[in-house]
Scaffold this motif. Structure first.
Motif, PDB file in Angstrom:
ATOM      1  N   SER A   1       4.213  -1.647  -3.364  1.00 27.13           N
ATOM      2  CA  SER A   1       4.022  -1.456  -1.927  1.00 27.13           C
ATOM      3  C   SER A   1       5.344  -1.412  -1.173  1.00 27.13           C
ATOM      4  O   SER A   1       5.457  -0.738  -0.147  1.00 27.13           O
ATOM      5  N   ASP A   2       6.363  -2.149  -1.670  1.00 20.05           N
ATOM      6  CA  ASP A   2       7.614  -2.251  -0.913  1.00 20.05           C
ATOM      7  C   ASP A   2       8.788  -2.634  -1.810  1.00 20.05           C
ATOM      8  O   ASP A   2       9.741  -1.875  -1.942  1.00 20.05           O
ATOM      9  N   VAL A   3       8.736  -3.794  -2.449  1.00 19.42           N
ATOM     10  CA  VAL A   3       9.910  -4.322  -3.154  1.00 19.42           C
ATOM     11  C   VAL A   3      10.464  -3.327  -4.164  1.00 19.42           C
ATOM     12  O   VAL A   3      11.668  -3.034  -4.179  1.00 19.42           O
ATOM     13  N   LEU A   4       9.611  -2.807  -5.034  1.00 18.74           N
ATOM     14  CA  LEU A   4      10.085  -1.911  -6.085  1.00 18.74           C
ATOM     15  C   LEU A   4      10.647  -0.597  -5.539  1.00 18.74           C
ATOM     16  O   LEU A   4      11.773  -0.228  -5.884  1.00 18.74           O
ATOM     17  N   PRO A   5       9.915   0.149  -4.699  1.00 20.41           N
ATOM     18  CA  PRO A   5      10.498   1.400  -4.207  1.00 20.41           C
ATOM     19  C   PRO A   5      11.710   1.193  -3.310  1.00 20.41           C
ATOM     20  O   PRO A   5      12.633   2.015  -3.303  1.00 20.41           O
ATOM     21  N   THR A   6      11.742   0.091  -2.564  1.00 20.86           N
ATOM     22  CA  THR A   6      12.903  -0.178  -1.721  1.00 20.86           C
ATOM     23  C   THR A   6      14.130  -0.436  -2.579  1.00 20.86           C
ATOM     24  O   THR A   6      15.220   0.115  -2.339  1.00 20.86           O
ATOM     25  N   ALA A   7      13.984  -1.269  -3.610  1.00 21.33           N
ATOM     26  CA  ALA A   7      15.106  -1.548  -4.501  1.00 21.33           C
ATOM     27  C   ALA A   7      15.471  -0.313  -5.328  1.00 21.33           C
ATOM     28  O   ALA A   7      16.658  -0.036  -5.564  1.00 21.33           O
ATOM     29  N   TRP A   8      14.470   0.422  -5.770  1.00 20.39           N
ATOM     30  CA  TRP A   8      14.692   1.640  -6.573  1.00 20.39           C
ATOM     31  C   TRP A   8      15.525   2.642  -5.774  1.00 20.39           C
ATOM     32  O   TRP A   8      16.507   3.199  -6.286  1.00 20.39           O
ATOM     33  N   GLN A   9      15.140   2.859  -4.512  1.00 20.95           N
ATOM     34  CA  GLN A   9      15.880   3.799  -3.669  1.00 20.95           C
ATOM     35  C   GLN A   9      17.303   3.300  -3.434  1.00 20.95           C
ATOM     36  O   GLN A   9      18.253   4.088  -3.442  1.00 20.95           O
TER      37      GLN A   9
ATOM     38  N   VAL B   1      -2.746   0.171  -4.494  1.00 19.94           N
ATOM     39  CA  VAL B   1      -1.608  -0.417  -3.791  1.00 19.94           C
ATOM     40  C   VAL B   1      -1.346   0.450  -2.576  1.00 19.94           C
ATOM     41  O   VAL B   1      -1.425   1.684  -2.649  1.00 19.94           O
ATOM     42  N   VAL B   2      -1.049  -0.186  -1.441  1.00 18.86           N
ATOM     43  CA  VAL B   2      -0.825   0.557  -0.207  1.00 18.86           C
ATOM     44  C   VAL B   2       0.653   0.473   0.171  1.00 18.86           C
ATOM     45  O   VAL B   2       1.172  -0.620   0.404  1.00 18.86           O
ATOM     46  N   PRO B   3       1.367   1.620   0.246  1.00 21.51           N
ATOM     47  CA  PRO B   3       2.764   1.605   0.676  1.00 21.51           C
ATOM     48  C   PRO B   3       2.913   1.050   2.088  1.00 21.51           C
ATOM     49  O   PRO B   3       2.006   1.170   2.913  1.00 21.51           O
ATOM     50  N   PHE B   4       4.079   0.491   2.370  1.00 19.54           N
ATOM     51  CA  PHE B   4       4.265  -0.146   3.676  1.00 19.54           C
ATOM     52  C   PHE B   4       4.419   0.853   4.802  1.00 19.54           C
ATOM     53  O   PHE B   4       4.120   0.554   5.962  1.00 19.54           O
ATOM     54  N   ASN B   5       4.908   2.077   4.504  1.00 20.15           N
ATOM     55  CA  ASN B   5       5.029   3.065   5.576  1.00 20.15           C
ATOM     56  C   ASN B   5       3.866   4.051   5.530  1.00 20.15           C
ATOM     57  O   ASN B   5       3.382   4.423   4.465  1.00 20.15           O
ATOM     58  N   LEU B   6       3.398   4.446   6.709  1.00 21.56           N
ATOM     59  CA  LEU B   6       2.272   5.362   6.815  1.00 21.56           C
ATOM     60  C   LEU B   6       2.799   6.786   6.789  1.00 21.56           C
ATOM     61  O   LEU B   6       3.462   7.236   7.735  1.00 21.56           O
ATOM     62  N   SER B   7       2.523   7.509   5.731  1.00 24.79           N
ATOM     63  CA  SER B   7       2.995   8.879   5.590  1.00 24.79           C
ATOM     64  C   SER B   7       1.828   9.787   5.249  1.00 24.79           C
ATOM     65  O   SER B   7       0.972   9.437   4.438  1.00 24.79           O
ATOM     66  N   CYS B   8       1.815  10.958   5.881  1.00 24.66           N
ATOM     67  CA  CYS B   8       0.682  11.874   5.713  1.00 24.66           C
ATOM     68  C   CYS B   8       0.728  12.615   4.385  1.00 24.66           C
ATOM     69  O   CYS B   8      -0.290  13.075   3.879  1.00 24.66           O
ATOM     70  N   GLY B   9       1.939  12.785   3.834  1.00 30.05           N
ATOM     71  CA  GLY B   9       2.090  13.471   2.559  1.00 30.05           C
ATOM     72  C   GLY B   9       2.183  14.976   2.649  1.00 30.05           C
ATOM     73  O   GLY B   9       2.420  15.642   1.634  1.00 30.05           O
ATOM     74  N   SER B  10       2.022  15.547   3.858  1.00 28.03           N
ATOM     75  CA  SER B  10       1.978  17.008   3.956  1.00 28.03           C
ATOM     76  C   SER B  10       2.886  17.603   5.023  1.00 28.03           C
ATOM     77  O   SER B  10       3.026  18.822   5.095  1.00 28.03           O
ATOM     78  N   CYS B  11       3.518  16.794   5.862  1.00 26.64           N
ATOM     79  CA  CYS B  11       4.381  17.336   6.908  1.00 26.64           C
ATOM     80  C   CYS B  11       5.722  17.788   6.307  1.00 26.64           C
ATOM     81  O   CYS B  11       5.986  17.602   5.112  1.00 26.64           O
ATOM     82  N   TRP B  12       6.585  18.351   7.146  1.00 30.44           N
ATOM     83  CA  TRP B  12       7.882  18.867   6.686  1.00 30.44           C
ATOM     84  C   TRP B  12       8.693  17.765   6.018  1.00 30.44           C
ATOM     85  O   TRP B  12       9.290  17.972   4.965  1.00 30.44           O
TER      86      TRP B  12
END
Length: 391
Positions: free
Chosen positions: A161-169, A83-94
């Motif tokens: 990808s979006d619905v679950l983490p968006t609602a969870w947050q 599954v690909v998250p909707f936002n592009l994040s590097c995972g390692s920046c500040w």
């Protein structure tokens, strides 16, 4: 490959576009098996048109199979299901290391003053080719994609990808305590899932929505539903001993296609050249503020408002005095998908379908039906709440 493309305000078409290719060592190419139509895609359909270019590939909610992996990828290989998250994040920046993946410093769009880039979501967020397509190039493959097991249907996992983490947050930001009542404004895909998550956690949930079918859907999961009419606020107060809800989740956001004034403003802005329309959209705005004002009125003193509906551009004057007087806490923002995804995946891996994800989509359609689906989703026709396309 075939992909859904933006061709002008209110015009989506399925076109042949070039296949994506590996561009960086940590890229993968994903063959998309299911991909969602999101409420925020409707903002591209209309209000955010000045930030779009004809031919832009849209969509940001995919699940699929890794077809090819770059030489720098170690966590995935061809044949893995992701599954690909909707936002592009590097995972390692500040920002990413602090759980703020939607503010990733590697992919921030400083030219426009916006956060992390998003798949298929206009120049404001990087103009990255989207996921309503047969194939998708995914960067940061060792940290961004979510590997899921084979076996269950796509519907079990695609909403990571979006619905679950968006609602969870949104529910997390509501800061609910035992015995609290949460009011959810809007029973579209995100509002519906917010209600399900809050009910799963044992909270009392009220839902306000104008569409009878959507209210019935929320009620079937245990929510108490209220029609959106002139008496909605009074009904909420009556259901909460006159105090208001302990927390309110605004899952509506910018919905210009429901307000004549906002829609008229959007039409005017849309007639201008992009170089004039873009700054005007950001400084003047076309937002419909009714949902947020209702949230402020309906929350109890000392309560919390969690805004998950997307707003764009400047907003109408905010009732700051009321917010201050009521001592309201206000939290909002794009979902930090990778911050929540592991916990959500653990829940999805349990045998019971706690959140009803396998029956959450109301429509499964071929990619070729996308143009009609956009129009139907905008107009809330045919009981449409959540659409999955199958390229």
């Amino acid at each position: 490959m075939k992909a859904v493309t933006w061709q002008g305000k209110g015009t989506m078409t399925v076109e042949e576009v070039p296949d994506p290719s590996i561009q960086r060592p940590d890229d993968i190419i994903v063959r998309v098996t299911s991909t969602g139509l999101c409420g925020s895609d409707l903002h591209l359909y209309d209000p955010l048109a000045p930030y779009m270019e004809a031919g832009d590939v849209v969509g940001h909610e995919p699940i699929g199979i890794v077809e090819e992996a770059g030489p720098g990828v170690s966590a995935l290989r061809a044949g893995d299901r992701v599954v690909v998250p909707f936002n592009l994040s590097c995972g390692s920046c500040w920002m990413c290391t602090r759980g703020l993946h939607s503010q990733c410093e590697t992919t921030q769009n400083r030219e426009h003053g916006t956060g992390a880039s998003l798949f298929g979501y206009s120049k404001l967020y990087g103009q990255v080719p989207g996921a309503q397509a047969e194939f998708l190039r995914v960067p940061f493959a060792d940290s961004l994609p979510i590997k899921v097991p084979e076996g269950p249907t796509d519907d079990r996992f695609v909403f990571l990808s979006d619905v679950l983490p968006t609602a969870w947050q949104a529910v997390e930001y509501a800061d609910l305590r035992s015995g609290d009542t949460v009011l959810v404004l809007g029973a579209g895909p995100i509002g519906d899932m917010c209600a399900r998550i809050a009910i799963h956690r044992g909270h009392r949930v009220l839902v306000v929505d104008p569409v009878p079918e959507r209210r019935a859907r929320a009620a079937s999961y245990g929510a108490e539903v209220v029609p959106l009419d002139d008496d909605a606020l009074l009904q909420v107060q009556q259901l909460t001993r006159g105090r208001g809800a302990d927390a309110v989740i605004d899952a509506v956001g910018m919905e210009a296609h429901g307000s004549p004034v906002a829609e008229g403003m959007s039409n005017v802005v849309g007639l201008l050249p992009d170089r004039l329309a873009q700054p005007l959209l950001q400084s003047v705005g076309v937002d419909r503020m009714a949902a947020l004002h209702l949230a402020i009125d309906a929350v109890r003193r000392g309560g919390t408002i969690s805004v998950v509906g997307v707003y764009g551009g400047a907003m109408d004057p905010m009732p700051v005095m009321e917010l201050f007087d009521k001592q309201v806490q206000l939290r909002m923002g794009q979902a930090n998908v990778r911050h929540w995804s592991d916990d959500i995946l653990d829940l999805l891996m349990e045998p019971e379908d706690h959140l009803g994800v396998e029956s959450f989509a109301t429509h499964h359609l071929p990619l070729a039906d996308a143009p009609a689906a956009y129009a139907d989703f905008r107009d809330k026709r045919d009981g449409m709440v959540k659409v999955l396309f199958h390229p």
